[in-house]
Design a protein around this motif. Structure first.
Motif, mmCIF file in Angstrom:
data_model
loop_
_atom_site.group_PDB
_atom_site.id
_atom_site.type_symbol
_atom_site.label_atom_id
_atom_site.label_comp_id
_atom_site.label_asym_id
_atom_site.label_seq_id
_atom_site.Cartn_x
_atom_site.Cartn_y
_atom_site.Cartn_z
ATOM 1 N N UNK A 191 61.320 41.986 -33.458
ATOM 2 C CA UNK A 191 62.256 42.518 -32.478
ATOM 3 C C UNK A 191 62.405 44.029 -32.591
ATOM 4 N N UNK A 192 61.994 44.625 -33.718
ATOM 5 C CA UNK A 192 62.084 46.074 -33.882
ATOM 6 C C UNK A 192 60.864 46.720 -33.228
ATOM 7 N N UNK A 193 61.096 47.547 -32.230
ATOM 8 C CA UNK A 193 59.988 48.179 -31.511
ATOM 9 C C UNK A 193 59.439 49.330 -32.338
ATOM 10 N N UNK A 194 58.186 49.255 -32.756
ATOM 11 C CA UNK A 194 57.550 50.334 -33.505
ATOM 12 C C UNK A 194 56.230 50.717 -32.848
ATOM 13 N N UNK A 195 55.874 51.962 -33.029
ATOM 14 C CA UNK A 195 54.586 52.472 -32.563
ATOM 15 C C UNK A 195 53.894 53.130 -33.742
ATOM 16 N N UNK A 196 52.651 52.772 -33.975
ATOM 17 C CA UNK A 196 51.873 53.386 -35.048
ATOM 18 C C UNK A 196 50.772 54.257 -34.438
ATOM 19 N N UNK A 197 50.772 55.516 -34.806
ATOM 20 C CA UNK A 197 49.738 56.455 -34.367
ATOM 21 C C UNK A 197 48.791 56.671 -35.540
ATOM 22 N N UNK A 198 47.541 56.276 -35.350
ATOM 23 C CA UNK A 198 46.518 56.404 -36.393
ATOM 24 C C UNK A 198 45.740 57.694 -36.190
ATOM 25 N N UNK A 199 45.613 58.467 -37.246
ATOM 26 C CA UNK A 199 44.946 59.765 -37.168
ATOM 27 C C UNK A 199 43.969 59.916 -38.320
ATOM 28 N N UNK A 200 42.756 60.303 -37.998
ATOM 29 C CA UNK A 200 41.796 60.707 -39.016
ATOM 30 C C UNK A 200 41.821 62.222 -39.067
ATOM 31 N N UNK A 201 42.225 62.779 -40.201
ATOM 32 C CA UNK A 201 42.360 64.227 -40.315
ATOM 33 C C UNK A 201 41.432 64.745 -41.406
ATOM 34 N N UNK A 202 41.090 66.022 -41.293
ATOM 35 C CA UNK A 202 40.142 66.619 -42.234
ATOM 36 C C UNK A 202 40.584 68.026 -42.583
ATOM 37 N N UNK A 203 40.598 68.312 -43.874
ATOM 38 C CA UNK A 203 40.904 69.638 -44.411
ATOM 39 C C UNK A 203 39.620 70.240 -44.968
ATOM 40 N N UNK A 204 39.311 71.508 -44.556
ATOM 41 C CA UNK A 204 38.060 72.105 -45.021
ATOM 42 C C UNK A 204 38.159 73.627 -45.059
ATOM 43 N N UNK A 205 38.043 74.194 -46.250
ATOM 44 C CA UNK A 205 37.849 75.631 -46.420
ATOM 45 C C UNK A 205 36.344 75.866 -46.372
ATOM 46 N N UNK A 206 35.873 76.509 -45.297
ATOM 47 C CA UNK A 206 34.427 76.626 -45.070
ATOM 48 C C UNK A 206 33.824 77.890 -45.685
ATOM 49 N N UNK A 207 34.605 78.672 -46.351
ATOM 50 C CA UNK A 207 34.199 79.905 -47.026
ATOM 51 C C UNK A 207 33.877 81.029 -46.039
ATOM 52 N N UNK A 208 34.500 82.138 -46.267
ATOM 53 C CA UNK A 208 34.311 83.317 -45.442
ATOM 54 C C UNK A 208 32.843 83.716 -45.333
ATOM 55 N N UNK A 209 32.523 84.370 -44.232
ATOM 56 C CA UNK A 209 31.152 84.857 -44.014
ATOM 57 C C UNK A 209 30.937 86.261 -44.547
ATOM 58 N N UNK A 210 31.926 86.803 -45.237
ATOM 59 C CA UNK A 210 31.769 88.176 -45.737
ATOM 60 C C UNK A 210 30.563 88.249 -46.669
ATOM 61 N N UNK A 211 29.596 89.117 -46.365
ATOM 62 C CA UNK A 211 28.332 89.151 -47.121
ATOM 63 C C UNK A 211 28.511 89.348 -48.618
ATOM 64 N N UNK A 212 29.512 90.121 -49.017
ATOM 65 C CA UNK A 212 29.692 90.413 -50.432
ATOM 66 C C UNK A 212 30.041 89.158 -51.227
ATOM 67 N N UNK A 213 30.557 88.123 -50.554
ATOM 68 C CA UNK A 213 30.994 86.910 -51.240
ATOM 69 C C UNK A 213 30.040 85.731 -51.083
ATOM 70 N N UNK A 214 29.074 85.848 -50.202
ATOM 71 C CA UNK A 214 28.258 84.671 -49.880
ATOM 72 C C UNK A 214 26.761 84.938 -49.970
ATOM 73 N N UNK A 215 26.344 85.832 -50.811
ATOM 74 C CA UNK A 215 24.918 86.104 -50.968
ATOM 75 C C UNK A 215 24.170 84.822 -51.338
ATOM 76 N N UNK A 216 23.165 84.498 -50.555
ATOM 77 C CA UNK A 216 22.422 83.259 -50.745
ATOM 78 C C UNK A 216 23.009 82.079 -50.002
ATOM 79 N N UNK A 217 24.231 82.248 -49.500
ATOM 80 C CA UNK A 217 24.901 81.183 -48.737
ATOM 81 C C UNK A 217 25.451 81.761 -47.435
ATOM 82 N N UNK A 218 24.605 82.481 -46.741
ATOM 83 C CA UNK A 218 25.033 83.174 -45.536
ATOM 84 C C UNK A 218 25.505 82.178 -44.471
ATOM 85 N N UNK A 219 26.454 82.649 -43.665
ATOM 86 C CA UNK A 219 27.019 81.820 -42.603
ATOM 87 C C UNK A 219 25.945 81.319 -41.644
ATOM 88 N N UNK A 220 24.964 82.137 -41.371
ATOM 89 C CA UNK A 220 23.889 81.739 -40.448
ATOM 90 C C UNK A 220 23.136 80.509 -40.941
#
Length: 317
Positions: free
Chosen positions: A33-62
């Motif tokens: 008798x209790x009216x409930x609604x369930x909202x299902x969500x698939x969520x994702x957290x991701x730090x993709x690492x900055x593209x600044x060249x000084x920090x990503x040598x060998x792992x370039x954004x391209x």
């Protein structure tokens, strides 16, 4: 006499069954008798690492962006929080990633500053356009002046938080999403534990002033482990002003995948750092059905120095 006894026995049996039924089935009937609604969500957290060249040598954004987009499409989260999207040195990570997934996702980004190239890094929120309407967006800084572009409490960088209110088209239920990135725990001036502490107080205050009675999903890179004060302050159970709970802690099955969320650009699960979080409103009804920390190696590419965190959230209204 017998002809009266039989009806009496039947009546008593019916009465006993009714009482027993109320006792045994009362909770079930109450739930029905209790009216409930369930909202299902698939969520994702991701730090993709900055593209600044000084920090990503060998792992370039391209070399990484196509694999990241393909991974997002494979996992198909309903909502995605991304940090360290950089705009500078003739590249714009947000625009490039957005263009690769824009057929499915809408997005919003908050940049932490405009003064120098080092400021042009942001936190973003992506959402499935087919499922959600974007109601409102905004940003605030993790500082003593959160409505102004600013650094906080001895921090090395300006730190910004993006937020959005999304509306589920099928249920008309709204929820509040945050994408954030804290300062490192250890900084040159040795003061950054305080910076994280104060930043957490800003987030708690803004959740209360902006989210209203909506459910909240907070995703981000806290640059500190769960045993540190900032992660605890955001959670209701610690009694320090928080209203959330760490999704990993309330998952109904054991969390799977990697234990740690940073990787130092390799596939070994040994960094000892659980810096990336998904937290949700702690109201006793919401729950998490799965929590997975993925491998950042995909399509023969090391996508980031962080691992993605993917969570199935159930909001019960």
């Amino acid at each position: 006499m017998k002809r009266f006894l039989l009806p009496l026995m039947i009546a008593f049996a019916a009465l006993a069954f009714t009482a027993c039924s109320e006792d045994i089935f009362g909770v079930e009937e109450m739930d029905q008798t209790r009216a409930t609604t369930t909202v299902s969500l698939k969520v994702m957290q991701y730090n993709v690492k900055s593209a600044r060249p000084v920090e990503t040598s060998g792992h370039e954004w391209s070399k990484r962006k196509a694999a990241i987009a393909a991974y997002i499409k494979k996992e198909a989260p309903d909502v995605l929080a991304v940090q360290e999207l950089y705009d500078g040195w003739t590249m714009n990570q947000y625009s490039q990633l957005n263009s690769l997934i824009s057929g499915t996702y809408g997005g919003y980004i908050a940049y932490r500053g405009t003064t120098t190239l080092w400021d042009n890094e942001g936190c973003a929120i992506f959402y499935k356009k087919s499922r959600f309407s974007l109601v409102k967006t905004g940003k605030f800084w993790l500082s003593a002046t959160p409505d102004k572009e600013s650094k906080g409490w001895g921090g090395e960088y300006k730190r910004v938080t993006a937020w959005a209110i999304l509306k589920d088209k099928s249920t008309s239920k709204e929820f509040f999403v945050i994408s954030t990135h804290f300062e490192d725990w250890v900084q040159k001036d040795g003061n950054n534990g305080n910076c994280q502490y104060e930043s957490t107080k800003v987030i708690n205050a803004r959740i209360k002033s902006l989210a209203g009675n909506r459910n909240v999903i907070l995703m981000g890179d806290f640059n500190s482990n769960p045993d540190k004060t900032p992660a605890k302050m955001l959670q209701k159970k610690w009694g320090q002003g928080g209203t959330l709970v760490n999704a990993r802690d309330i998952c109904r099955i054991n969390p799977s995948g990697h234990k740690y969320t940073t990787n130092n650009w390799n596939t070994a699960d040994n960094t000892g750092a659980q810096f990336d979080y998904v937290m949700i409103t702690d109201n006793g009804a919401n729950y998490v059905s799965s929590h997975y920390t993925g491998n950042s190696y995909y399509n023969s590419v090391m996508m980031s120095d962080h691992n993605p965190v993917i969570v199935d959230v159930k909001f019960v209204y």
